[in-house]
Design a protein around this motif. Structure first.
Motif, PDB file in Angstrom:
ATOM      1  N   THR A   1       0.837  -1.211   0.000  1.00  0.00           N
ATOM      2  CA  THR A   1       0.000   0.000   0.000  1.00  0.00           C
ATOM      3  C   THR A   1       0.865   1.252   0.000  1.00  0.00           C
ATOM      4  O   THR A   1       2.023   1.226   0.428  1.00  0.00           O
ATOM      5  CB  THR A   1      -0.932   0.030   1.235  1.00  0.00           C
ATOM      6  OG1 THR A   1      -0.128  -0.102   2.400  1.00  0.00           O
ATOM      7  CG2 THR A   1      -1.949  -1.071   1.174  1.00  0.00           C
TER       8      THR A   1
ATOM      9  N   GLY B   1       2.256   4.432   1.533  1.00  0.00           N
ATOM     10  CA  GLY B   1       2.467   4.758   2.943  1.00  0.00           C
ATOM     11  C   GLY B   1       3.944   5.001   3.185  1.00  0.00           C
ATOM     12  O   GLY B   1       4.767   4.805   2.282  1.00  0.00           O
TER      13      GLY B   1
ATOM     14  N   SER C   1      -9.572   8.017   5.005  1.00  0.00           N
ATOM     15  CA  SER C   1      -9.455   6.714   4.358  1.00  0.00           C
ATOM     16  C   SER C   1      -8.137   6.002   4.658  1.00  0.00           C
ATOM     17  O   SER C   1      -8.062   4.788   4.647  1.00  0.00           O
ATOM     18  CB  SER C   1      -9.615   6.873   2.859  1.00  0.00           C
ATOM     19  OG  SER C   1      -8.567   7.681   2.380  1.00  0.00           O
ATOM     20  N   ASN C   2      -7.065   6.750   4.946  1.00  0.00           N
ATOM     21  CA  ASN C   2      -5.782   6.071   5.115  1.00  0.00           C
ATOM     22  C   ASN C   2      -5.326   5.970   6.576  1.00  0.00           C
ATOM     23  O   ASN C   2      -4.274   5.427   6.868  1.00  0.00           O
ATOM     24  CB  ASN C   2      -4.693   6.743   4.274  1.00  0.00           C
ATOM     25  CG  ASN C   2      -4.555   8.210   4.578  1.00  0.00           C
ATOM     26  OD1 ASN C   2      -5.414   8.788   5.223  1.00  0.00           O
ATOM     27  ND2 ASN C   2      -3.474   8.794   4.138  1.00  0.00           N
ATOM     28  N   HIS C   3      -6.114   6.529   7.500  1.00  0.00           N
ATOM     29  CA  HIS C   3      -5.778   6.437   8.924  1.00  0.00           C
ATOM     30  C   HIS C   3      -6.963   5.855   9.676  1.00  0.00           C
ATOM     31  O   HIS C   3      -8.104   6.056   9.297  1.00  0.00           O
ATOM     32  CB  HIS C   3      -5.513   7.825   9.521  1.00  0.00           C
ATOM     33  CG  HIS C   3      -4.215   8.417   9.081  1.00  0.00           C
ATOM     34  ND1 HIS C   3      -3.648   9.478   9.706  1.00  0.00           N
ATOM     35  CD2 HIS C   3      -3.377   8.099   8.081  1.00  0.00           C
ATOM     36  CE1 HIS C   3      -2.507   9.799   9.101  1.00  0.00           C
ATOM     37  NE2 HIS C   3      -2.340   8.970   8.100  1.00  0.00           N
TER      38      HIS C   3
ATOM     39  N   ASP D   1      -1.983   4.036   6.861  1.00  0.00           N
ATOM     40  CA  ASP D   1      -1.628   3.441   5.569  1.00  0.00           C
ATOM     41  C   ASP D   1      -1.357   1.935   5.629  1.00  0.00           C
ATOM     42  O   ASP D   1      -0.726   1.379   4.734  1.00  0.00           O
ATOM     43  CB  ASP D   1      -0.399   4.149   4.977  1.00  0.00           C
ATOM     44  CG  ASP D   1      -0.602   5.647   4.913  1.00  0.00           C
ATOM     45  OD1 ASP D   1      -1.660   6.052   4.417  1.00  0.00           O
ATOM     46  OD2 ASP D   1       0.268   6.397   5.372  1.00  0.00           O
TER      47      ASP D   1
ATOM     48  N   LEU E   1      -7.452   0.708   1.352  1.00  0.00           N
ATOM     49  CA  LEU E   1      -6.207   1.448   1.080  1.00  0.00           C
ATOM     50  C   LEU E   1      -5.810   1.323  -0.390  1.00  0.00           C
ATOM     51  O   LEU E   1      -6.251   0.409  -1.097  1.00  0.00           O
ATOM     52  CB  LEU E   1      -5.077   0.913   1.972  1.00  0.00           C
ATOM     53  CG  LEU E   1      -5.268   1.152   3.467  1.00  0.00           C
ATOM     54  CD1 LEU E   1      -4.180   0.440   4.263  1.00  0.00           C
ATOM     55  CD2 LEU E   1      -5.261   2.646   3.793  1.00  0.00           C
ATOM     56  N   GLU E   2      -4.910   2.227  -0.789  1.00  0.00           N
ATOM     57  CA  GLU E   2      -4.517   2.248  -2.208  1.00  0.00           C
ATOM     58  C   GLU E   2      -3.226   1.471  -2.443  1.00  0.00           C
ATOM     59  O   GLU E   2      -2.230   1.705  -1.748  1.00  0.00           O
ATOM     60  CB  GLU E   2      -4.254   3.696  -2.617  1.00  0.00           C
ATOM     61  CG  GLU E   2      -5.376   4.315  -3.400  1.00  0.00           C
ATOM     62  CD  GLU E   2      -4.943   5.661  -3.929  1.00  0.00           C
ATOM     63  OE1 GLU E   2      -4.423   5.710  -5.054  1.00  0.00           O
ATOM     64  OE2 GLU E   2      -5.094   6.642  -3.199  1.00  0.00           O
TER      65      GLU E   2
END
Ligand code: FES
Ligand SMILES: [Fe+2]
Length: 362
Positions: free
Chosen positions: A31, A33, A206-208, A243, A349-350
């Motif tokens: 991901t 991060g 979205s990432n935390h 992340d 996550l991305e």
């Protein structure tokens, strides 16, 4: 291959089907991060080192200006590891045929006088120095300004002291070891701590993900009696996951020694990365607010070492779980709700360009 060398993920597949996820516990996905690499103090001006991080070979160098840069490690000409090369200003020159690359990975000089081939692709990555570590993000260098290595709760505007611990290794994916802080059942079964927990999950970003646990010490065991006597009846700690590769833990929130003296909060971070399939690296980092004055150095030493001692105690009790697990998500109880929410967060996550598999985000 001997049977005990086969990775757990490949075992028992017909008898005990394994549910797979698009990102959670998926070794092919890395991901986006911040991933920690070398200690800042280990990379002096003019130093260049390569590192294998999440299945990706990178070169990290400190320019003559003091700034740190990170590029893909293999020279796009004939593939020599650029860490053999030479730092020149903010550029890096390949050892083999002296092609020179700037900090964005662009070839700026070829000594034989020809033009570099079109579409030459050498990625550069965002780099930050924080907590005496060099952090790399699997996105281009130009995005650096908008990205920050997460700060610890309550410490973002304070002077801090830091202790970096040695890396240790686990056989399961780090998405699984990160469950440790939010699995309510094991606190009582493994750690013998019975805390009535209130769990708040703020997953608006979205990432935390922020998780707060608080409750009252029960006083059935010796450990609980000691905890309650020393620190008061209630107990509170919080966790933040960023992340899917960084976890921070703040302990002793609102703790008072003998119900009177306010105790310092203790903070630690865990930075995770993949080393190879079936092996992850975990870097513990202890961070606290910096005390000043004559007793400052002693207080800082004490806080950091107390944080480390807490972690070592929990690690000793948990370690064997994470080296002997084939994690499955088939039989959760209501009580496992935090874990279910956490898995949903990881799956949102991305993936970065370091992933081995491209996936469509729904
Ligand atoms: S391999 Fe790097 S310049 Fe030729
Ligand atoms: Fe644990």
């Amino acid at each position: 291959m001997k049977i005990n060398e086969i990775k757990n993920e490949f075992l028992n597949k017909n008898a005990q089907p394994l549910r797979s996820h698009k990102i959670f516990n998926n070794w092919n996905i890395v991901t986006k991060g911040w991933y920690s690499t070398f200690l800042s103090s280990d990379l002096k001006i003019g130093d260049k080192k390569s590192i294998l991080l999440n299945g990706h070979k990178l070169v990290i160098y400190r320019a003559e200006t003091g700034k740190v840069f990170c590029l893909d490690a293999f020279c796009p000409h004939m593939g020599v590891d650029l860490s053999l090369g030479k730092v020149m200003g903010e550029n890096l020159r390949c050892f083999f045929h002296h092609w020179k690359f700037n900090s964005q990975g662009k070839c700026i000089d070829i000594p034989c006088g020809e033009e570099p081939p079109k579409n030459l692709n050498l990625n550069s990555y965002a780099v930050k120095e924080k907590y005496n570590l060099i952090w790399v993000y699997p996105e281009t260098h130009t995005d650096e300004e908008v990205l920050e290595v997460p700060a610890l709760e309550g410490l973002s505007d304070k002077e801090i002291c830091v202790k970096i611990d040695d890396i240790f290794y686990r056989k399961c994916h780090y998405h699984i070891t990160m469950i440790n802080g939010i699995d309510p059942q094991h606190l009582s079964t493994v750690h013998k701590i019975n805390i009535d927990m209130d769990i708040n999950i703020d997953n608006s970003k979205s990432n935390h993900i922020d998780i707060c646990l608080r409750g009252n010490f029960t006083t059935d065991t010796f450990k609980e009696k000691m905890g309650s006597l020393l620190l008061g009846k209630s107990y509170s700690y919080s966790m933040k996951y960023a992340d899917g590769c960084l976890a921070s833990l703040t302990m002793m929130k609102d703790a008072k020694l003998f119900n009177r003296i306010k105790m310092p909060e203790l903070h630690m971070l865990f930075s995770y990365s993949q080393l190879e399939y079936g092996k992850v690296a975990v870097r513990p980092i202890y961070v606290n607010s910096k005390s000043k004055g004559l007793l400052g150095p002693f207080k800082n030493w004490f806080k950091l070492n107390m944080t480390k001692a807490f972690f070592k105690m929990l690690q000793g009790e948990d370690g064997q779980i994470y080296d002997n697990i084939r994690f499955n998500t088939e039989a959760f109880l209501k009580m496992d709700r935090p874990v279910v929410k956490y898995i949903a967060y990881i799956n949102r996550l991305e993936p970065s360009i370091w992933s081995q598999e491209k996936i469509e985000l729904g």
